[in-house]
Design an enzyme around this catalytic site. Structure first.
Site, PDB file in Angstrom:
ATOM      1  N   LYS A 144      18.844  20.096 -54.759  1.00 23.93           N
ATOM      2  CA  LYS A 144      19.988  19.897 -53.869  1.00 23.93           C
ATOM      3  C   LYS A 144      21.046  20.974 -54.127  1.00 23.93           C
ATOM      4  CE  LYS A 144      22.979  15.946 -52.540  1.00 23.93           C
ATOM      5  NZ  LYS A 144      23.187  14.507 -52.811  1.00 23.93           N
ATOM      6  N   SER A 163      23.251  11.550 -48.914  1.00 28.69           N
ATOM      7  CA  SER A 163      23.682  12.927 -48.740  1.00 28.69           C
ATOM      8  C   SER A 163      22.596  13.955 -49.076  1.00 28.69           C
ATOM      9  CB  SER A 163      24.902  13.189 -49.635  1.00 28.69           C
ATOM     10  OG  SER A 163      24.584  13.070 -51.014  1.00 28.69           O
ATOM     11  N   SER A 209      22.311   8.111 -52.056  1.00 31.33           N
ATOM     12  CA  SER A 209      22.036   9.439 -51.496  1.00 31.33           C
ATOM     13  C   SER A 209      20.642   9.986 -51.758  1.00 31.33           C
ATOM     14  CB  SER A 209      23.076  10.445 -51.999  1.00 31.33           C
ATOM     15  OG  SER A 209      24.320  10.206 -51.407  1.00 31.33           O
TER      16      SER A 209
END
Length: 432
Positions: A61, A137, A161
């Site tokens: 990420k 997310s 997330s």
């Protein structure tokens, strides 16, 4: 047998073909990945291995530090940040284990919001249907694993997330007990609630990545943990309201299969704790209040570049709250965490839908602010319980669904290895 380098080149070729419209990755490390793949192939020829992650294509990420570059965390504001001096702790551990790090995946700005959209870097389309949201997310992480452009993707989970994009893209997502995996070099949202975990195509893949990042040996998934006699708590009530019929049917079918294998389904109520936590965080969530402190400088002076209003709005409101509101929320949470832990001694795991809904279209979220707020609330509702009450949790794809949704298993703080063994057995049942 296909070499690691060949596997990597197929993925890089796919990504090159869509480079003009790339929304899943924000950065590729093609040359470094080729070198790592070649090194892994050379070790294999010499019958040497760095462990079960050696040669695995991994994406990370866009909030994990990579030495020599700015960590943008999905924001334009971070483009001019000072380059990281060293890799994040988990990036260093993944490299040492022979992982081939292919690139950084897209995310919602500053890891806020659960829809998965990003106004600066584009919104990755869902792996199953590109017109639908990826969930956030860790949006690019879920899509990357779902579409096969990485074997494993590493995300962060503050309220769901990892598990939300895992559920919506039909992959496995694991949220470990907070602080088991070091947060050093990960751009923070909430020091209290953040945890780092993997998304993969199987429980075994997630267990291996989790063990490497936590500095542990992987759990013995090859030793089946029989479901016979397992106590599975089903917390019907608030967490089952407004569940789409397809999700409800798939969940009940999954539960029935688990019960046929000898597990004992136990009704367990946690609605009182959920109501208490909602009351304790009514003025502002812990994530928003801690995030407001991280972003205090630009919130006070105004941002120099555009910031997603879905991010700046809640952070600005939380920044206005007095310190006693935050301290009181944290203290109340501490008491509720202890009370929840005590109640969960009655079961081995909780089982519930990861999200009560499947992925809506990207267009519908952009066009209807009220619908977006409602969907976001539903996406976060079930997953955030694990963060708020300091638990570990995993989302498994439920079979035979037109659009993906997840079965979430939740266990007490520190029971990660046991949860992964239970999840591996449940996975065998669902896939079989």
């Amino acid at each position: 047998m296909q070499s690691i380098r060949d596997h990597l080149e197929i993925i890089l070729s796919r990504l090159a073909n869509r480079a003009a419209d790339e929304k899943v990755f924000t950065k590729l490390y093609a040359e470094a990945a080729r070198a790592a793949a070649d090194a892994s192939d050379a070790r294999a020829r010499a019958s040497v291995t760095l462990g079960p992650l050696d040669g695995t294509i991994v994406s990370i990420k866009d909030l994990f530090d990579v030495a020599g570059e700015a960590t943008t965390a999905g924001s334009l504001m971070r483009r001019t940040a000072a380059p990281a001096l060293r890799d994040a702790a988990i990036v260093s551990r993944l490299r040492q284990a022979g992982a081939v790090i292919i690139g950084k995946t897209n995310m919602t700005e500053f890891a806020f919001t659960a829809i998965g959209d990003n106004m600066h870097y584009g919104t990755p389309g869902n792996a199953v249907d590109a017109s639908r949201i990826p969930g956030g997310s860790s949006s690019g992480a879920g899509v990357s694993v779902g579409e096969g452009t990485s074997d494993i993707s590493i995300g962060s989970d503050t309220g769901g997330s990892i598990r939300i994009p895992a559920a919506l893209n039909g992959v496995v997502g694991f949220k470990p007990t907070a602080r088991r995996v070091p947060l050093t070099g990960a751009y923070p949202l909430s020091a209290t609630l953040d945890s780092i975990g993997p998304l993969g195509l199987s429980v075994a893949a997630c267990a291996v990545a989790d063990a490497v990042m936590a500095g542990e040996e992987p759990p013995p998934l090859h030793l089946p943990l029989p479901l016979d006699g397992l106590r599975v708590g089903v917390p019907r009530g608030l967490l089952f309201e407004d569940t789409e019929s397809d999700v409800g049917v798939a969940f009940d079918r999954s539960l029935a299969g688990i019960e046929r294998k000898g597990a004992r389904l136990v009704d367990i109520s946690i609605d009182d704790f959920i109501a208490d936590m909602r009351a304790a965080t009514k003025r502002g969530s812990i994530a928003a209040m801690e995030g407001a402190e991280i972003h205090a400088d630009w919130l006070a002076t105004g941002a120099s570049v555009p910031v997603d209003p879905h991010v700046s709005g809640p952070l600005s409101r939380a920044a206005m709250l007095p310190a006693p509101a935050y301290i009181r929320a944290l203290r109340r949470r501490g008491a509720l965490v202890a009370a929840m832990d005590e109640r969960l001694t009655a079961v081995d795991v909780l089982a519930l839908p990861t999200t009560p809904v499947t992925a809506p279209t990207i267009g519908s979220m952009a066009e209807d602010a009220e619908l977006r707020d409602r969907v976001e609330g539903l996406l976060l509702r079930n997953t955030q319980v694990a963060n708020q009450f300091d638990l570990c949790a995993i989302s498994l794809p439920m079979p035979d669904m037109a659009l993906p949704a997840g079965l979430m298993l939740v266990a007490r703080n520190g029971r990660d290895r046991n949860l992964l063994r239970i999840a591996a057995e449940v996975e065998r049942l669902l896939v079989g």
